[in-house]
Design a protein around this motif. Sequence first.
Motif, PDB file in Angstrom:
ATOM      1  N   GLN A  98      -9.341   7.232   1.606  1.00  0.00           N
ATOM      2  CA  GLN A  98     -10.602   6.992   2.331  1.00  0.00           C
ATOM      3  C   GLN A  98     -10.432   6.181   3.613  1.00  0.00           C
ATOM      4  O   GLN A  98     -11.100   6.422   4.602  1.00  0.00           O
ATOM      5  CB  GLN A  98     -11.555   6.192   1.434  1.00  0.00           C
ATOM      6  N   TYR A  99      -9.543   5.203   3.559  1.00  0.00           N
ATOM      7  CA  TYR A  99      -9.561   4.167   4.609  1.00  0.00           C
ATOM      8  C   TYR A  99      -8.373   4.271   5.565  1.00  0.00           C
ATOM      9  O   TYR A  99      -7.249   4.587   5.159  1.00  0.00           O
ATOM     10  CB  TYR A  99      -9.561   2.770   3.967  1.00  0.00           C
ATOM     11  N   ASP A 118     -12.822   7.253  -3.697  1.00  0.00           N
ATOM     12  CA  ASP A 118     -11.970   8.450  -3.587  1.00  0.00           C
ATOM     13  C   ASP A 118     -10.635   8.111  -2.927  1.00  0.00           C
ATOM     14  O   ASP A 118     -10.555   7.159  -2.138  1.00  0.00           O
ATOM     15  CB  ASP A 118     -12.683   9.533  -2.749  1.00  0.00           C
TER      16      ASP A 118
END
Length: 388
Positions: free
Chosen positions: A297-298, A294
């Motif tokens: 996210q990070y 998605d």
Amino acid sequence: MSTTRQEEIWAMVKGVNAVTNNVGKSLNLYRQWAPNFDQDNADIQYNGPKFTAQTIDELFGENKDALILDAGAGTGLVGEELQNLGFTNLVALDGSQEMLDVANQKGVYKSSVCSFLGPDRLDIDSRQYDCVVCVGTMAAGHANASCLPELIRITKSGGYVVIAMREIHIPDCGYDGKSWDDWLKIHEDNGLWKKIEIRNVENWLSGVYVGVNHYYGPKFTAQKIDELFGENKDVLILDAGAGTGLVGKELQNLGFTNLEALDGSQDMLDVANQKGIYKRSICSLLGPNRLDIDPGQYDCVVCAGTMAADHANAGCLPELIRITKSGGYVVIATREALIPDCGYDGKSWDDWLKIHEDNGLWKKVEIRRVENWLAGFYVGVINVYRVI
Ligand SMILES: C[S@@+](CC[C@H](N)C(=O)[O-])C[C@H]1O[C@@H](n2cnc3c(N)ncnc32)[C@H](O)[C@@H]1O
């Protein structure tokens, strides 16, 4: 060759080139190294003499009688390569008599002279040589740009000065407040010589890290991430191109707990997974294709050693940006020499870094050059971008 022996050779290479060395110290080390120099350099696949001799061969073609001074000849490895290519008229110069003693036993040189390369006048008449070659002679604690006027003086008009060195030594080869590159240009501006070519060659020393873990890239990259996040050790980090988990291990050592791995090779991930570093691992190729992840996210996506020919390239940058949170970081670390292979779709790596910045996708935080990326012989570049 045992790992211990390789470590010893590596220590000797570092010792003679230590930035703090003065020439007296390094010549003293060469005195000790002379008997083992050839074998040790064969073991670490020191290709500098061969590459340089090939360059001289290109310059002189059929003219094998050209008079060539091997300045900083050491044990005569360059002379041997030139002799193999048919050159017959070779003279050696070195500051170490012990190194020359080894060279003289080979019957490669017509004569040899023990002399010091520096700003002082050499006891050699002007315009003697068709070519003066220096291989591995320019380095910290060795010779530097101060000897260039003398090398030029003893070379015939129309002759060549060929100087080959490890790239990492260039910053140590300036003189009198001016850099190595400054001096190359000053002598050109003063009409003393004209640049023919500056050639970058890979694999100058190609064997030194075999069997020895001198790959410092993961450590340097993890340290950079530590600087970015400080006390915030819970950030979610994707190690993209995680391989066997070397970067993850370094991040874990620094206290990061929230790590995921992505790699195109399940076999590499299998090794990584055994280490208990990553909370999740994803086997997927990095490229222009959409990742099954998605957006946003990070907190950080890190790629170390993943960008190279036949690895990933700039084609995957949009995906790395897409899966990073706004305000998060994309940290991409690679060997500097591999950057030319990392372009995509007719545009260079650097073009793409800038295109994404111009398009408001990320903002450059830092591009840091680091020495000693691999085995002390390669320069790395860590690109840090903040996603917008
Ligand atoms: C790394 S070895 C290279 C030897 C040889 N050219 C080769 O490629 O195998 C460097 C050599 O440069 C010599 N050397 C270093 N500084 C020097 C200086 N200022 N003047 C003369 N010789 C020097 C050392 O004694 C040593 O033999």
